[in-house]
Design an enzyme around this catalytic site. Structure first.
Site, PDB file in Angstrom:
ATOM      1  N   HIS A 128     -12.836   1.007  -7.792  1.00  0.00           N
ATOM      2  CA  HIS A 128     -14.098   0.358  -7.414  1.00  0.00           C
ATOM      3  C   HIS A 128     -15.246   0.639  -8.371  1.00  0.00           C
ATOM      4  O   HIS A 128     -16.359   0.171  -8.158  1.00  0.00           O
ATOM      5  CB  HIS A 128     -14.513   0.760  -5.987  1.00  0.00           C
ATOM      6  CG  HIS A 128     -14.986   2.185  -5.869  1.00  0.00           C
ATOM      7  ND1 HIS A 128     -14.132   3.240  -5.724  1.00  0.00           N
ATOM      8  CD2 HIS A 128     -16.226   2.718  -5.886  1.00  0.00           C
ATOM      9  CE1 HIS A 128     -14.828   4.368  -5.648  1.00  0.00           C
ATOM     10  NE2 HIS A 128     -16.104   4.084  -5.746  1.00  0.00           N
TER      11      HIS A 128
HETATM   12  C1  UD1 Z   1     -21.165   2.744  -3.659  1.00  0.00           C
HETATM   13  C2  UD1 Z   1     -21.743   3.842  -4.544  1.00  0.00           C
HETATM   14  C3  UD1 Z   1     -20.623   4.525  -5.312  1.00  0.00           C
HETATM   15  C4  UD1 Z   1     -19.528   5.003  -4.385  1.00  0.00           C
HETATM   16  C5  UD1 Z   1     -19.056   3.877  -3.487  1.00  0.00           C
HETATM   17  C6  UD1 Z   1     -18.107   4.425  -2.480  1.00  0.00           C
HETATM   18  C7  UD1 Z   1     -23.971   3.514  -5.504  1.00  0.00           C
HETATM   19  C8  UD1 Z   1     -24.720   3.157  -6.739  1.00  0.00           C
HETATM   20  N1  UD1 Z   1     -22.651   3.279  -5.541  1.00  0.00           N
HETATM   21  O1  UD1 Z   1     -20.590   1.772  -4.509  1.00  0.00           O
HETATM   22  O2  UD1 Z   1     -21.141   5.642  -6.000  1.00  0.00           O
HETATM   23  O3  UD1 Z   1     -18.455   5.490  -5.157  1.00  0.00           O
HETATM   24  O4  UD1 Z   1     -20.183   3.297  -2.799  1.00  0.00           O
HETATM   25  O5  UD1 Z   1     -17.336   3.479  -1.871  1.00  0.00           O
HETATM   26  O6  UD1 Z   1     -24.551   3.971  -4.562  1.00  0.00           O
HETATM   27  N2  UD1 Z   1     -20.052  -4.293   0.536  1.00  0.00           N
HETATM   28  C9  UD1 Z   1     -19.432  -4.777   1.660  1.00  0.00           C
HETATM   29  N3  UD1 Z   1     -19.479  -4.029   2.801  1.00  0.00           N
HETATM   30  C10 UD1 Z   1     -20.148  -2.864   2.872  1.00  0.00           C
HETATM   31  C11 UD1 Z   1     -20.792  -2.381   1.737  1.00  0.00           C
HETATM   32  C12 UD1 Z   1     -20.733  -3.104   0.555  1.00  0.00           C
HETATM   33  O7  UD1 Z   1     -18.828  -5.847   1.622  1.00  0.00           O
HETATM   34  O8  UD1 Z   1     -20.158  -2.241   3.960  1.00  0.00           O
HETATM   35  C13 UD1 Z   1     -19.980  -5.076  -0.718  1.00  0.00           C
HETATM   36  C14 UD1 Z   1     -21.243  -5.874  -1.001  1.00  0.00           C
HETATM   37  O9  UD1 Z   1     -20.878  -7.087  -1.580  1.00  0.00           O
HETATM   38  C15 UD1 Z   1     -21.958  -5.018  -2.033  1.00  0.00           C
HETATM   39  C16 UD1 Z   1     -20.794  -4.371  -2.786  1.00  0.00           C
HETATM   40  O10 UD1 Z   1     -19.788  -4.166  -1.801  1.00  0.00           O
HETATM   41  O11 UD1 Z   1     -22.803  -5.756  -2.871  1.00  0.00           O
HETATM   42  C17 UD1 Z   1     -21.167  -3.048  -3.427  1.00  0.00           C
HETATM   43  O12 UD1 Z   1     -21.731  -2.135  -2.454  1.00  0.00           O
HETATM   44  P1  UD1 Z   1     -22.727  -0.950  -2.925  1.00  0.00           P
HETATM   45  O13 UD1 Z   1     -23.011  -0.056  -1.782  1.00  0.00           O
HETATM   46  O14 UD1 Z   1     -23.902  -1.533  -3.651  1.00  0.00           O
HETATM   47  O15 UD1 Z   1     -21.909  -0.207  -4.027  1.00  0.00           O
HETATM   48  P2  UD1 Z   1     -20.403   0.301  -3.992  1.00  0.00           P
HETATM   49  O16 UD1 Z   1     -19.660  -0.404  -5.067  1.00  0.00           O
HETATM   50  O17 UD1 Z   1     -19.896   0.256  -2.604  1.00  0.00           O
HETATM   51  N1  UDP Z   2     -11.011   6.573   1.514  1.00  0.00           N
HETATM   52  C1  UDP Z   2     -10.664   6.035   2.758  1.00  0.00           C
HETATM   53  N2  UDP Z   2     -10.028   4.809   2.781  1.00  0.00           N
HETATM   54  C2  UDP Z   2      -9.728   4.115   1.644  1.00  0.00           C
HETATM   55  C3  UDP Z   2     -10.112   4.686   0.395  1.00  0.00           C
HETATM   56  C4  UDP Z   2     -10.751   5.906   0.364  1.00  0.00           C
HETATM   57  O1  UDP Z   2     -10.911   6.644   3.800  1.00  0.00           O
HETATM   58  O2  UDP Z   2      -9.154   3.025   1.719  1.00  0.00           O
HETATM   59  C5  UDP Z   2     -11.716   7.885   1.488  1.00  0.00           C
HETATM   60  C6  UDP Z   2     -11.066   8.942   0.622  1.00  0.00           C
HETATM   61  O3  UDP Z   2     -10.085   9.669   1.337  1.00  0.00           O
HETATM   62  C7  UDP Z   2     -12.265   9.825   0.270  1.00  0.00           C
HETATM   63  C8  UDP Z   2     -13.411   8.837   0.199  1.00  0.00           C
HETATM   64  O4  UDP Z   2     -12.984   7.666   0.884  1.00  0.00           O
HETATM   65  O5  UDP Z   2     -12.509  10.755   1.318  1.00  0.00           O
HETATM   66  C9  UDP Z   2     -13.765   8.507  -1.227  1.00  0.00           C
HETATM   67  O6  UDP Z   2     -14.744   7.541  -1.239  1.00  0.00           O
HETATM   68  P1  UDP Z   2     -14.877   6.445  -2.372  1.00  0.00           P
HETATM   69  O7  UDP Z   2     -13.671   6.403  -3.222  1.00  0.00           O
HETATM   70  O8  UDP Z   2     -15.324   5.188  -1.701  1.00  0.00           O
HETATM   71  O9  UDP Z   2     -16.162   6.954  -3.190  1.00  0.00           O
HETATM   72  P2  UDP Z   2     -16.370   7.996  -4.386  1.00  0.00           P
HETATM   73  O10 UDP Z   2     -15.771   9.285  -3.981  1.00  0.00           O
HETATM   74  O11 UDP Z   2     -15.778   7.386  -5.620  1.00  0.00           O
HETATM   75  O12 UDP Z   2     -17.856   8.052  -4.527  1.00  0.00           O
END
Ligand code: UD1
Ligand code: UDP
Length: 375
Positions: free
Chosen positions: A208
């Site tokens: 992601h």
């Molecule tokens: C965010 C964090 C990242 C983290 C990740 C964990 C920042 C800058 N990024 O990235 O560090 O690793 O979360 O998963 O804070 N969306 C949905 N449903 C949701 C939330 C988001 O569909 O509940 C979609 C939306 O289209 C949104 C996109 O995901 O624009 C990105 O969401 P966002 O929270 O901006 O960043 P992540 O890529 O999730």
């Molecule tokens: N995780 C989860 N379901 C998934 C993928 C990840 O519960 O399908 C959990 C994983 O075990 C870990 C956390 O999400 O505890 C990691 O979050 P993510 O990868 O979204 O963010 P990051 O750590 O890169 O910021």
């Protein structure tokens, strides 16, 4: 009445870090009210509700409902809503976790309101400012008062940046507290049977990071690589919504990607995901937390990035940085299958008690009078 402590969560990786701290503070609140504030950065069933349920995390006391947006939009919306909350509740401390946009926003608001900040998972650095999270980490740690760190590299980074040693408390890794607590339940999960895979007979994949999925050409090559890897073993791929949207813009739906050996799924609940991490022959990821969880579980992890803010997982644990070039993956997978995967060790302080140590550090911090701060 003493001023409350506001604990901020926003996105999926915050939940499993904050849960052990909140549990420890519920057992011994140190005479304070501890409120859970959810910014609403992650809001859907898969990224939010399912994870809260699996962790047994209590419902937030306050929900700011900010939702998605560009970095500036999201950061600004969290700041506006959190500023109002801080003005209303006049907290004695704000606790933020990790490195997401919600972490940065609430830290900046607290600092400008002269409310001290504790940062859980302080001090991590990838030294790659093209990562939005690295910017969040640097700014948050410039403004933090109490640094709760997971590992010695984090302490060293903070000391090199001029942080006073007395402000740093190495508490260990709260995310691993959650792994230890929930692993027995995860091992009871029927997810392997549901997906028709066997222990050590499949690969688990998550992607992601914007650097991997926002660049269409890179993402297309990662998808090709995924199909090549599936010839070696079934691949389970729970797809983050960011990645799903980028795949859709390449004309790739879940249905078009799925084959008998590629399971393309919605993001999984915490217990099911943990069960798969624990049972996989190897995990391929660009997640921060997954690098740590695989080290704790002793499962080889191949990280599709050029750098990591969690070097201890490479130096001590089971993680290998394969770089951002997708063609590097098949040989790295073959090396693990040939028995050259890292066995690794679990770093010191990743022992299931980090939440208790963080809670103790917070209670101690709150006992010290601070001129100008709400008490
Ligand atoms: C965010 C964090 C990242 C983290 C990740 C964990 C920042 C800058 N990024 O990235 O560090 O690793 O979360 O998963 O804070 N969306 C949905 N449903 C949701 C939330 C988001 O569909 O509940 C979609 C939306 O289209 C949104 C996109 O995901 O624009 C990105 O969401 P966002 O929270 O901006 O960043 P992540 O890529 O999730
Ligand atoms: N995780 C989860 N379901 C998934 C993928 C990840 O519960 O399908 C959990 C994983 O075990 C870990 C956390 O999400 O505890 C990691 O979050 P993510 O990868 O979204 O963010 P990051 O750590 O890169 O910021």
């Amino acid at each position: 009445m003493t001023a409350p402590v506001l604990h901020v969560v926003g996105a999926r990786p915050n939940f499993m870090k904050m849960a052990p701290l909140l549990e420890a503070l519920a057992r011994d609140p140190g005479g304070r009210e501890h409120l859970l504030v959810h910014t609403g950065q992650h809001y859907d069933e898969h990224l939010n509700d399912a994870i809260f349920r699996d962790l047994g995390l209590r419902a937030p006391d306050v929900h700011l409902g900010v939702g998605s947006g560009s970095h500036a939009e999201q950061t600004a919306r969290v700041m506006l809503a959190f500023e109002r909350l801080v003005a209303e509740r006049r907290p004695g401390l704000v606790v933020v976790a990790g490195d997401v946009n919600s972490t940065l926003s609430c830290c900046v608001v607290a600092a400008k309101a002269c409310v001290p900040v504790a940062h859980l998972e302080a001090g991590l650095r990838s030294r790659d400012r093209t990562m939005p999270e690295e910017v969040n980490r640097i700014v948050t740690d410039r403004l933090t008062d109490l640094f709760l760190t997971p590992s010695p590299d984090a302490d060293a980074n903070l000391l090199a940046e001029g942080v006073a040693p007395s402000a740093i408390v190495r508490v260990g890794n709260c995310m691993i507290d959650s792994v230890q607590k929930h692993l027995p339940a995860a091992r009871q999960s029927p997810v392997l049977a549901r997906l028709g895979v066997e222990r050590r007979g499949f690969f688990l994949l998550t992607l992601h990071r914007p650097s991997n999925v926002d660049e269409p050409e890179r993402l297309a090559r990662l998808v090709e690589t995924l199909c090549e890897l599936a010839r070696r073993a079934p691949v389970i791929f729970p797809v983050h919504p960011r990645t799903r949207a980028r795949l859709a813009s390449l004309g790739l739906s879940f249905e078009s990607l799925a084959t008998a050996r590629v399971h393309v799924l919605e993001p999984l609940g915490y217990l099911e995901f943990l069960a798969l991490e624990d049972a996989a022959s190897l995990v391929i990821t660009d997640s921060g937390g997954v690098q740590e969880e695989t080290t704790a579980l002793g499962v080889p992890c191949l990280t599709v990035r050029d750098n990591t803010e969690r070097p201890i997982t490479v130096e001590v644990g089971t993680n290998t940085l394969v770089g951002s070039e997708p063609s590097a993956l098949p040989p790295a997978v073959d090396a693990v299958l040939a028995g050259h995967g890292k066995r690794g060790q679990v770093p010191e302080g990743w022992d299931g008690h980090a939440g208790e140590r963080a809670a103790a550090a917070i209670r101690t911090f709150l006992e010290i009078p601070r001129p100008g701060a709400a008490r």
